[in-house]
Scaffold this motif. Structure first.
Motif, PDB file in Angstrom:
ATOM      1  N   ILE A 145       0.840  -1.205   0.000  1.00  0.00           N
ATOM      2  CA  ILE A 145       0.000   0.000   0.000  1.00  0.00           C
ATOM      3  C   ILE A 145       0.875   1.256   0.000  1.00  0.00           C
ATOM      4  CG2 ILE A 145      -1.783   1.279   1.277  1.00  0.00           C
ATOM      5  CD1 ILE A 145      -2.603  -1.423   2.543  1.00  0.00           C
ATOM      6  N   GLN A 147       2.011   5.162   0.664  1.00  0.00           N
ATOM      7  CA  GLN A 147       1.903   5.938   1.909  1.00  0.00           C
ATOM      8  C   GLN A 147       0.652   6.821   2.032  1.00  0.00           C
ATOM      9  OE1 GLN A 147       5.039   5.320   0.719  1.00  0.00           O
ATOM     10  NE2 GLN A 147       6.570   5.413   2.343  1.00  0.00           N
ATOM     11  N   GLY A 150      -2.107   5.083   3.476  1.00  0.00           N
ATOM     12  CA  GLY A 150      -1.899   4.465   4.781  1.00  0.00           C
ATOM     13  C   GLY A 150      -0.660   3.590   4.873  1.00  0.00           C
ATOM     14  N   GLY A 151      -0.015   3.295   3.714  1.00  0.00           N
ATOM     15  CA  GLY A 151       1.138   2.390   3.710  1.00  0.00           C
ATOM     16  C   GLY A 151       2.299   2.890   4.547  1.00  0.00           C
ATOM     17  N   HIS A 152       3.219   1.977   4.871  1.00  0.00           N
ATOM     18  CA  HIS A 152       4.348   2.294   5.755  1.00  0.00           C
ATOM     19  C   HIS A 152       5.657   2.057   5.013  1.00  0.00           C
ATOM     20  CE1 HIS A 152       7.155   1.566   9.199  1.00  0.00           C
ATOM     21  NE2 HIS A 152       6.451   2.542   9.726  1.00  0.00           N
ATOM     22  N   THR A 179     -10.314   1.204   1.636  1.00  0.00           N
ATOM     23  CA  THR A 179      -9.877  -0.190   1.692  1.00  0.00           C
ATOM     24  C   THR A 179      -9.451  -0.578   0.277  1.00  0.00           C
ATOM     25  OG1 THR A 179     -10.408  -2.418   2.428  1.00  0.00           O
ATOM     26  CG2 THR A 179     -12.205  -1.170   1.409  1.00  0.00           C
ATOM     27  N   ALA A 201      -0.696  -1.064   7.082  1.00  0.00           N
ATOM     28  CA  ALA A 201      -1.237   0.295   7.090  1.00  0.00           C
ATOM     29  C   ALA A 201      -1.032   0.985   8.437  1.00  0.00           C
ATOM     30  CB  ALA A 201      -2.720   0.262   6.745  1.00  0.00           C
ATOM     31  N   SER A 202      -0.384   2.142   8.371  1.00  0.00           N
ATOM     32  CA  SER A 202      -0.203   2.952   9.582  1.00  0.00           C
ATOM     33  C   SER A 202      -1.415   3.837   9.789  1.00  0.00           C
ATOM     34  CB  SER A 202       1.021   3.842   9.443  1.00  0.00           C
ATOM     35  OG  SER A 202       2.135   3.066   9.130  1.00  0.00           O
ATOM     36  N   THR A 204      -5.063   3.320   9.465  1.00  0.00           N
ATOM     37  CA  THR A 204      -5.916   2.148   9.315  1.00  0.00           C
ATOM     38  C   THR A 204      -7.260   2.392   9.980  1.00  0.00           C
ATOM     39  OG1 THR A 204      -6.174  -0.164   9.997  1.00  0.00           O
ATOM     40  CG2 THR A 204      -4.646   1.132  11.288  1.00  0.00           C
TER      41      THR A 204
END
Ligand SMILES: *Cc1c(COP(=O)(O)O)cnc(C)c1O
Length: 446
Positions: A145, A147, A150-152, A179, A201-202, A204
């Motif tokens: 995902i 950033q 929500g990706g890290h 989502t 996901a950071s 989330t």
């Protein structure tokens, strides 16, 4: 980096004012005084952040006194490389350390209903590196995902996945529903045939279609890796989807986020075929002395979790939903409003109209309200330092015993600052007063 521009001799990534202040202390004091300066700064933080602030950072949690005491315990000075057992270690004299570590492993397996668990990750980042080392080869295709969705970094080019030399494609996301866009995912995945698909996901708010995604990638032997850094506690407490049950092959997570244990990592899986590759990646590749004091603290927090996890995590989610509703009622843009705001410990605000996440975060901190700036879907990855969003988490306030009505009080305090330009000193007094009326830590043994 552009190699044609020479790097200045005094190049620093850190704030130079802060470094110079430290230098001056070191140059003008005795060693004992310098040590005292460290102790004093720790104490100042303990008073301010520990007693005077409303800590709404999503990735942190207050640990019980027992867990804190164990972090300072004698066992933290002992070396215990290797696997649990008299013949599996490098060193003799580890019989009691074996007891501690075996309890930790078995407790983690029980909390996460998994066949296997490992306790030696000093950070969840390292857990992600272990997964990439064990389950991929350099050059392999993966999907993760981005950033702003929500990706890290740990699963992107600038983290462990990048270091492993993986080809990284974005998991298509539905920016309204927050989502995975399953139809788009199926199309792209069938084309790229990724070996691993990482759901990490950071930011989330809602569950992912793990079951459907795992069915899709199964076709070419692909696997789902759930990086549950944030949701780990919610999963253990039965308040979020159960990734291993729904088809993920392996799950990592941060012990110090919703799980409310010592900051470090946890990894769990079910397939015995994965045991050797994953544990080989952990030891001897990424962990040696793995901080047995931390393992003891982790075991103690897992025992707390068995007893209190469900009730604690349930209230965390209830509080987050109440917070989202209260912001919404004040006219502030809350992501996922049409889906009930959140199914986790997080609430995400779009604060672009109030000056953006960086500005708002620092303003609120002046009023003893601690949050963090966050990328949201309308931002670009490059905007990471000046994003439009603000991320708010309910872990600490919940452990301090706050309930839904208290969330409305917090939301109104923040809304007064953002919308009505409430004086920050006045707001600070109110935040302090509120914090002082919640002294006791809940969801732990007396
Ligand atoms: C916080 C986070 C990590 C890193 O966890 P640490 O325990 O701080 O190393 C990894 N992945 C995601 C999605 C995160 O949010």
């Amino acid at each position: 980096m552009n190699t044609t521009t020479p790097i200045k001799q005094d190049f620093q990534v850190h704030d130079v004012t802060a470094l110079n202040k430290a230098k001056s202390i070191i140059e003008n004091n005795t060693s004992a005084q310098i040590q005292q300066e460290v102790i004093d700064a720790v104490e100042r933080n303990a008073v301010w952040r520990g007693e005077e602030c409303l800590n709404l950072l999503a990735p942190e949690a207050p640990t019980s006194q027992t867990v804190r005491d164990l972090l300072a315990s004698e066992v933290g000075t002992r070396a215990a490389e290797g696997h649990i057992g008299p013949e599996q270690r490098w060193f003799a004299g580890t019989k009691h350390i074996d007891e501690i570590e075996a309890l930790c492993v078995e407790l983690l397996k029980k909390v996460f209903k998994s066949n296997y668990a490992d306790h030696r990750l000093v950070a969840s980042m390292i857990g992600n590196m272990a997964v990439y080392a064990a389950l991929t080869e350099p050059g392999d295709q993966i999907m993760t995902i981005a950033q702003p969705l929500g990706g890290h970094s740990s699963n992107r080019h600038d983290g462990p996945a990048g270091i492993r030399g993986l080809k990284i494609a974005d998991i298509p996301m539905n920016t309204e529903e927050l989502t995975v866009d399953l139809i788009e995912f199926e199309r792209v995945a069938k084309e790229l045939k990724p070996k691993l698909v990482t759901l990490g996901a950071s930011m989330t708010l809602f569950p992912f279609p793990i079951k459907e995604m795992s069915e899709i990638v199964k076709e070419w032997g692909g696997k789902i890796f759930f990086d549950g850094a944030h949701q780990l506690g919610l999963i253990g407490g039965g308040q979020f989807q159960d990734p291993l049950k729904e088809g993920a092959s392996v799950m990592t997570g941060s012990a110090g986020k919703t799980f409310s244990g010592p900051q470090s990592g946890i990894i769990v899986w079910n397939d015995p075929e994965l045991t050797k590759p994953l544990t080989d990646a952990i030891f001897p590749t990424l962990a040696a002395t793995h901080q047995v004091n931390r393992v003891a603290a982790l075991a103690a927090s897992a025992a707390e979790f068995l007893e209190f996890g469900e009730a604690y995590m349930e209230q965390i989610v209830k509080n987050a939903k109440a917070l989202g509703q209260a912001f919404h009622d004040r006219g502030i843009t809350v992501l996922g409003a049409h889906k009930g705001f959140t199914e986790t410990h997080q609430v995400i605000l779009d604060v672009k109209e109030f000056g953006g996440g960086l500005h708002v975060g620092h303003e609120l901190a002046k009023a003893n309200i601690i949050t963090n700036k966050n990328l949201i879907p309308s931002d670009r990855t490059e905007d990471w330092d000046r994003p439009s969003g603000l991320r708010i988490g309910t872990i600490e306030v919940t452990r301090l015993g706050m309930k839904e009505k208290d969330m409305a009080t917090i939301a109104n305090l923040i809304a007064d600052i953002l919308i009505s330009n409430k004086d920050l000193d006045v707001a600070k007094k109110e935040a302090l007063e509120m914090r002082k009326s919640f002294k006791k830590l809940h969801y732990c043994f007396e």
